[in-house]
Design a protein around this motif. Sequence first.
Motif, PDB file in Angstrom:
ATOM      1  N   ILE A 242       0.853  -1.191   0.000  1.00  0.00           N
ATOM      2  CA  ILE A 242       0.000   0.000   0.000  1.00  0.00           C
ATOM      3  C   ILE A 242       0.885   1.236   0.000  1.00  0.00           C
ATOM      4  N   ILE A 243       0.560   2.203  -0.862  1.00  0.00           N
ATOM      5  CA  ILE A 243       1.287   3.463  -0.899  1.00  0.00           C
ATOM      6  C   ILE A 243       0.325   4.598  -0.550  1.00  0.00           C
ATOM      7  N   PRO A 244       0.835   5.779  -0.172  1.00  0.00           N
ATOM      8  CA  PRO A 244      -0.031   6.861   0.296  1.00  0.00           C
ATOM      9  C   PRO A 244      -1.062   7.346  -0.722  1.00  0.00           C
ATOM     10  N   TYR A 245      -0.852   7.077  -2.008  1.00  0.00           N
ATOM     11  CA  TYR A 245      -1.755   7.581  -3.044  1.00  0.00           C
ATOM     12  C   TYR A 245      -2.931   6.647  -3.318  1.00  0.00           C
ATOM     13  N   MET A 246      -2.932   5.484  -2.696  1.00  0.00           N
ATOM     14  CA  MET A 246      -4.003   4.517  -2.929  1.00  0.00           C
ATOM     15  C   MET A 246      -5.266   4.920  -2.169  1.00  0.00           C
ATOM     16  N   SER A 247      -6.403   4.807  -2.836  1.00  0.00           N
ATOM     17  CA  SER A 247      -7.686   5.164  -2.238  1.00  0.00           C
ATOM     18  C   SER A 247      -8.063   4.139  -1.166  1.00  0.00           C
ATOM     19  N   PRO A 248      -8.931   4.517  -0.223  1.00  0.00           N
ATOM     20  CA  PRO A 248      -9.280   3.578   0.858  1.00  0.00           C
ATOM     21  C   PRO A 248      -9.919   2.295   0.362  1.00  0.00           C
ATOM     22  N   GLU A 249     -10.706   2.360  -0.733  1.00  0.00           N
ATOM     23  CA  GLU A 249     -11.329   1.124  -1.209  1.00  0.00           C
ATOM     24  C   GLU A 249     -10.291   0.163  -1.787  1.00  0.00           C
ATOM     25  N   LEU A 250      -9.204   0.705  -2.362  1.00  0.00           N
ATOM     26  CA  LEU A 250      -8.113  -0.157  -2.823  1.00  0.00           C
ATOM     27  C   LEU A 250      -7.338  -0.735  -1.638  1.00  0.00           C
ATOM     28  N   CYS A 251      -7.135   0.097  -0.617  1.00  0.00           N
ATOM     29  CA  CYS A 251      -6.421  -0.370   0.574  1.00  0.00           C
ATOM     30  C   CYS A 251      -7.194  -1.465   1.301  1.00  0.00           C
ATOM     31  N   ASP A 252      -8.510  -1.425   1.207  1.00  0.00           N
ATOM     32  CA  ASP A 252      -9.358  -2.348   1.968  1.00  0.00           C
ATOM     33  C   ASP A 252      -9.573  -3.699   1.294  1.00  0.00           C
ATOM     34  N   VAL A 253      -9.129  -3.846   0.040  1.00  0.00           N
ATOM     35  CA  VAL A 253      -9.351  -5.115  -0.662  1.00  0.00           C
ATOM     36  C   VAL A 253      -8.568  -6.230   0.028  1.00  0.00           C
ATOM     37  N   LYS A 254      -9.277  -7.296   0.403  1.00  0.00           N
ATOM     38  CA  LYS A 254      -8.631  -8.428   1.067  1.00  0.00           C
ATOM     39  C   LYS A 254      -8.065  -9.392   0.019  1.00  0.00           C
ATOM     40  N   HIS A 255      -7.267 -10.328   0.471  1.00  0.00           N
ATOM     41  CA  HIS A 255      -6.566 -11.241  -0.445  1.00  0.00           C
ATOM     42  C   HIS A 255      -7.532 -12.122  -1.248  1.00  0.00           C
ATOM     43  N   ASP A 256      -8.699 -12.385  -0.701  1.00  0.00           N
ATOM     44  CA  ASP A 256      -9.654 -13.246  -1.401  1.00  0.00           C
ATOM     45  C   ASP A 256     -10.804 -12.447  -2.009  1.00  0.00           C
ATOM     46  N   GLU A 257     -10.603 -11.127  -2.173  1.00  0.00           N
ATOM     47  CA  GLU A 257     -11.663 -10.264  -2.683  1.00  0.00           C
ATOM     48  C   GLU A 257     -11.201  -9.523  -3.932  1.00  0.00           C
ATOM     49  N   TYR A 258     -12.172  -8.917  -4.629  1.00  0.00           N
ATOM     50  CA  TYR A 258     -11.885  -8.108  -5.806  1.00  0.00           C
ATOM     51  C   TYR A 258     -12.675  -6.803  -5.729  1.00  0.00           C
ATOM     52  N   LEU A 259     -12.143  -5.782  -6.350  1.00  0.00           N
ATOM     53  CA  LEU A 259     -12.803  -4.477  -6.427  1.00  0.00           C
ATOM     54  C   LEU A 259     -13.136  -4.184  -7.883  1.00  0.00           C
ATOM     55  N   ILE A 260     -14.329  -3.676  -8.139  1.00  0.00           N
ATOM     56  CA  ILE A 260     -14.684  -3.218  -9.487  1.00  0.00           C
ATOM     57  C   ILE A 260     -14.064  -1.845  -9.682  1.00  0.00           C
ATOM     58  N   LEU A 261     -13.153  -1.724 -10.619  1.00  0.00           N
ATOM     59  CA  LEU A 261     -12.333  -0.538 -10.773  1.00  0.00           C
ATOM     60  C   LEU A 261     -13.137   0.644 -11.307  1.00  0.00           C
ATOM     61  N   SER A 262     -12.934   1.796 -10.686  1.00  0.00           N
ATOM     62  CA  SER A 262     -13.603   3.034 -11.078  1.00  0.00           C
ATOM     63  C   SER A 262     -12.563   4.127 -11.276  1.00  0.00           C
ATOM     64  N   PRO A 263     -12.811   5.098 -12.172  1.00  0.00           N
ATOM     65  CA  PRO A 263     -11.892   6.235 -12.322  1.00  0.00           C
ATOM     66  C   PRO A 263     -11.715   7.038 -11.034  1.00  0.00           C
TER      67      PRO A 263
END
Length: 279
Positions: A166-187
């Motif tokens: 995790i780097i400081p520029y990552m949004s909280p929803e990206l930071c919160d993704v767990k190893h067995d989960e996926y996020l639907i990417l948004s601009p």
Amino acid sequence: MDAISDIYQVIETLGQGNFGMVLLAQDKITGEPVALKLVRKDRTQLKDFLRELGISIALSGCHGFITTYPMFYNTRDYYILPQELAPAGTLQDLIQAKVGMPEGVVKRCALQLSQALDYMHGIGLVHMDLKPDNVLLMDKEYFNIKLCDFGLSRKAGSFVSTRSHIIPYMSPELCDVKHDEYLILSPSVDTWALGVLLYFALTGYLPWMKAVEWDMDYLVFVHWQKHSNLILPPPSWQRFTREALAMFNKLLSRDCSARPSILCVLNFLHCPWNIHYLC
């Protein structure tokens, strides 16, 4: 390096990271300087490299993006992309620690970055790695800056998994993704990253290290966001005008669905951002 020595004279290393390095080289035939991006094969799958190559070439020639020449070299250890050289370096190089940059310069960067990112979003792409290292300066006055490094770029709507770090520029929803989960990417992840980048450029400080609940700087900011009509902003944010705080509130909305288009920055360019700028 033997594989490219017939074509390029390598001069020096411009940058180095976990996934490779960037070299300054000179074309032996034309004499033109180029930047060679070397991507480590042991850290990158071929399909991921080809995706970056395709996106990079597709964006070449568009305003606000570094030119990638339509070729690549395949050596034992690296995939190599020849790219246009940015003679003034990166934005990271010129942000003075604990000081930042003049407000007028930051606004000039904000205008160009928001327009370039809006173009990417308009054709269905998300950069996903916006940070000062990936903002290249074509002149020392910041009138011509260009985005680079599309190794993490994906189509909007793609499923993305957790990142290795995790780097400081990552949004909280990206930071919160767990190893067995996926996020639907948004601009909106780029909108968040732009907010962090502008804060860093104005102050010379990062607002937090990670946008997670156990990062105290982030937690204090979120608390203020929830009660901004009742309490003062955190001390590190009190240097900003009411208009700048409103801009950051939009860019750094914890609710990704509430973040506006990246072009919302344009609505605040006419307002002062730093309080001392008014003096």
